[in-house]
Motif scaffolding. Sequence first.
Motif, PDB file in Angstrom:
ATOM      1  N   GLY A 124      52.566  41.823  44.062  1.00  0.00           N
ATOM      2  CA  GLY A 124      52.098  41.112  42.878  1.00  0.00           C
ATOM      3  C   GLY A 124      52.248  39.612  43.008  1.00  0.00           C
ATOM      4  O   GLY A 124      51.385  38.837  42.583  1.00  0.00           O
ATOM      5  N   TYR A 125      53.346  39.183  43.633  1.00  0.00           N
ATOM      6  CA  TYR A 125      53.592  37.752  43.828  1.00  0.00           C
ATOM      7  C   TYR A 125      52.575  37.131  44.787  1.00  0.00           C
ATOM      8  O   TYR A 125      52.227  35.957  44.660  1.00  0.00           O
ATOM      9  CB  TYR A 125      55.009  37.563  44.374  1.00  0.00           C
ATOM     10  N   SER A 126      52.099  37.913  45.742  1.00  0.00           N
ATOM     11  CA  SER A 126      51.178  37.392  46.753  1.00  0.00           C
ATOM     12  C   SER A 126      49.739  37.299  46.254  1.00  0.00           C
ATOM     13  O   SER A 126      48.901  36.681  46.909  1.00  0.00           O
ATOM     14  CB  SER A 126      51.224  38.283  48.008  1.00  0.00           C
ATOM     15  N   ILE A 127      49.444  37.913  45.115  1.00  0.00           N
ATOM     16  CA  ILE A 127      48.079  37.876  44.571  1.00  0.00           C
ATOM     17  C   ILE A 127      47.943  36.694  43.617  1.00  0.00           C
ATOM     18  O   ILE A 127      48.612  36.648  42.582  1.00  0.00           O
ATOM     19  CB  ILE A 127      47.746  39.180  43.828  1.00  0.00           C
ATOM     20  N   PRO A 128      47.100  35.717  43.915  1.00  0.00           N
ATOM     21  CA  PRO A 128      46.896  34.600  42.974  1.00  0.00           C
ATOM     22  C   PRO A 128      46.380  35.102  41.632  1.00  0.00           C
ATOM     23  O   PRO A 128      45.570  36.038  41.576  1.00  0.00           O
ATOM     24  CB  PRO A 128      45.851  33.730  43.692  1.00  0.00           C
ATOM     25  N   GLY A 129      46.852  34.476  40.564  1.00  0.00           N
ATOM     26  CA  GLY A 129      46.470  34.911  39.227  1.00  0.00           C
ATOM     27  C   GLY A 129      44.982  34.847  38.976  1.00  0.00           C
ATOM     28  O   GLY A 129      44.402  35.745  38.345  1.00  0.00           O
ATOM     29  N   PHE A 130      44.326  33.795  39.487  1.00  0.00           N
ATOM     30  CA  PHE A 130      42.897  33.660  39.218  1.00  0.00           C
ATOM     31  C   PHE A 130      42.085  34.706  40.002  1.00  0.00           C
ATOM     32  O   PHE A 130      41.039  35.170  39.527  1.00  0.00           O
ATOM     33  CB  PHE A 130      42.412  32.245  39.563  1.00  0.00           C
ATOM     34  N   VAL A 131      42.577  35.093  41.191  1.00  0.00           N
ATOM     35  CA  VAL A 131      41.897  36.141  41.949  1.00  0.00           C
ATOM     36  C   VAL A 131      42.027  37.478  41.220  1.00  0.00           C
ATOM     37  O   VAL A 131      41.062  38.234  41.091  1.00  0.00           O
ATOM     38  CB  VAL A 131      42.483  36.251  43.372  1.00  0.00           C
ATOM     39  N   LEU A 132      43.233  37.737  40.714  1.00  0.00           N
ATOM     40  CA  LEU A 132      43.434  38.956  39.937  1.00  0.00           C
ATOM     41  C   LEU A 132      42.571  38.947  38.683  1.00  0.00           C
ATOM     42  O   LEU A 132      42.019  39.979  38.284  1.00  0.00           O
ATOM     43  CB  LEU A 132      44.910  39.099  39.570  1.00  0.00           C
TER      44      LEU A 132
ATOM     45  N   ILE B 139      45.891  27.012  33.682  1.00  0.00           N
ATOM     46  CA  ILE B 139      44.635  26.264  33.704  1.00  0.00           C
ATOM     47  C   ILE B 139      43.488  27.160  34.165  1.00  0.00           C
ATOM     48  O   ILE B 139      42.454  27.278  33.493  1.00  0.00           O
ATOM     49  CB  ILE B 139      44.756  25.028  34.614  1.00  0.00           C
ATOM     50  N   LEU B 140      43.658  27.802  35.310  1.00  0.00           N
ATOM     51  CA  LEU B 140      42.596  28.654  35.826  1.00  0.00           C
ATOM     52  C   LEU B 140      42.405  29.906  34.971  1.00  0.00           C
ATOM     53  O   LEU B 140      41.277  30.363  34.769  1.00  0.00           O
ATOM     54  CB  LEU B 140      42.895  29.044  37.278  1.00  0.00           C
ATOM     55  N   ILE B 141      43.509  30.443  34.457  1.00  0.00           N
ATOM     56  CA  ILE B 141      43.409  31.658  33.638  1.00  0.00           C
ATOM     57  C   ILE B 141      42.646  31.359  32.349  1.00  0.00           C
ATOM     58  O   ILE B 141      41.772  32.137  31.939  1.00  0.00           O
ATOM     59  CB  ILE B 141      44.815  32.217  33.316  1.00  0.00           C
ATOM     60  N   GLU B 142      42.967  30.256  31.698  1.00  0.00           N
ATOM     61  CA  GLU B 142      42.264  29.895  30.471  1.00  0.00           C
ATOM     62  C   GLU B 142      40.795  29.601  30.752  1.00  0.00           C
ATOM     63  O   GLU B 142      39.928  29.894  29.922  1.00  0.00           O
ATOM     64  CB  GLU B 142      42.932  28.683  29.818  1.00  0.00           C
ATOM     65  N   THR B 143      40.512  29.030  31.914  1.00  0.00           N
ATOM     66  CA  THR B 143      39.122  28.738  32.273  1.00  0.00           C
ATOM     67  C   THR B 143      38.347  30.024  32.532  1.00  0.00           C
ATOM     68  O   THR B 143      37.216  30.193  32.046  1.00  0.00           O
ATOM     69  CB  THR B 143      39.073  27.845  33.520  1.00  0.00           C
ATOM     70  N   ILE B 144      38.953  30.950  33.279  1.00  0.00           N
ATOM     71  CA  ILE B 144      38.279  32.210  33.618  1.00  0.00           C
ATOM     72  C   ILE B 144      37.980  33.031  32.368  1.00  0.00           C
ATOM     73  O   ILE B 144      36.888  33.582  32.220  1.00  0.00           O
ATOM     74  CB  ILE B 144      39.141  33.025  34.603  1.00  0.00           C
ATOM     75  N   PHE B 145      38.953  33.085  31.447  1.00  0.00           N
ATOM     76  CA  PHE B 145      38.796  33.923  30.259  1.00  0.00           C
ATOM     77  C   PHE B 145      38.314  33.132  29.039  1.00  0.00           C
ATOM     78  O   PHE B 145      38.354  33.651  27.918  1.00  0.00           O
ATOM     79  CB  PHE B 145      40.112  34.625  29.943  1.00  0.00           C
ATOM     80  N   SER B 146      37.873  31.889  29.239  1.00  0.00           N
ATOM     81  CA  SER B 146      37.323  31.062  28.160  1.00  0.00           C
ATOM     82  C   SER B 146      38.270  30.980  26.975  1.00  0.00           C
ATOM     83  O   SER B 146      37.875  31.182  25.816  1.00  0.00           O
ATOM     84  CB  SER B 146      35.954  31.615  27.709  1.00  0.00           C
ATOM     85  N   LEU B 147      39.532  30.696  27.256  1.00  0.00           N
ATOM     86  CA  LEU B 147      40.539  30.538  26.214  1.00  0.00           C
ATOM     87  C   LEU B 147      40.744  29.048  25.962  1.00  0.00           C
ATOM     88  O   LEU B 147      41.101  28.298  26.869  1.00  0.00           O
ATOM     89  CB  LEU B 147      41.852  31.200  26.651  1.00  0.00           C
ATOM     90  N   ASP B 148      40.527  28.635  24.734  1.00  0.00           N
ATOM     91  CA  ASP B 148      40.508  27.211  24.398  1.00  0.00           C
ATOM     92  C   ASP B 148      41.929  26.700  24.187  1.00  0.00           C
ATOM     93  O   ASP B 148      42.343  26.376  23.064  1.00  0.00           O
ATOM     94  CB  ASP B 148      39.669  26.990  23.142  1.00  0.00           C
TER      95      ASP B 148
END
Length: 353
Positions: free
Chosen positions: A160-168, A286-295
């Motif tokens: 789990g640690y080796s998987i980047p959050g934005f890739v997941l 930053i990337l998670i909010e961008t991917i899921f369109s969270l303002d």
Amino acid sequence: MTLYIFKRLLLMLPTLLGILFFTFLIIQFVPGGPVEQLVNKLSGLDSITESSSSSNTYRGSNGLSDEHIEQLNKFYGFDKPFLERFFIMISNYASFDLGMSYFHNQSVGDLILSKLPVSISLGLWSFIIVYLVSIPLGIKKAVNDGSRFDIISSTIVLIGYSIPGFVLGIGLIVLLGGGSFFDIFPTRGLVSDDWSNLSVIEKILDYLWHITLPIICLIIGSFAVMTMLTKNSFIDEINKLYTVTARAKGLSENKVLYSHVFKNAIIPILTGFPAQFVSAFFTGSILIETIFSLDGIGLLSYEAIIQRDYPVVMGTLFIFTLIGLLTKLITDIMYVYVDPRIKFTSSNTQRNL
């Protein structure tokens, strides 16, 4: 203690100024500033802005005149020298006036406050889940060090640690967010459009339904650090002489673990609590909010960098840096309250922080 806190507060000032200065300096060399972006945007509006007159005013793709560009530079404050603009910004920051956004027509302070609920919501849930899972898991791994459970759980958390959050996040959208397989979870916003018309129970379920995928992406990489920190801390204490003595007195393993080992092994975890609590709200999303369109603040920061919205970039940097410095101070102070053996002195027999 009072003298130490006073010294640390004095050191915060040059640290904060240095970070702001070098960031402000780097910004000056970044191409595509707000004036250039506005000129490029206006230069493409041929059919709307082109004048039928033969005057020398702006005519669509012919570009803006030098006078107009000078007016834009003056409007954004770029007509002033570099150092003058920096000191004006710092003097405003002294009263927590973070300026006005170039593109949102709103003060930076109000803009940050309006985005906080989303970031706090994500950060609070990820922080609670990581601590509730990682600490018990780390203790169990320490007690069963080297067992099959320890090996399997370590493998899982490290994967789990080796998987980047934005890739997941992208993978979850493809798999569960209506991509190529299942359409189970929403991938936009924190709540549904008709949220205000739902009952209380429906609102709670709708909210949890929306944050499931983003929270998974945020916490999946955090389990390994906290779990292994807990495990190593407990193993270090379990192997010390006082635990051997406690066992020799006939105390049960649970009594040894929770009455003797726990209060010493938990010190590194508790002292890192403020930093982990703050970072859960302001980093890694930053990337998670961008991917899921969270303002939230993460998306705000990303858009500010792309748009060269310098007041937002510098304002968020100022707030985050200030919070980070204060959090570090609180962390050091917590060492004293959690472990009275630690003193802020230079004695050879005491720890010097």
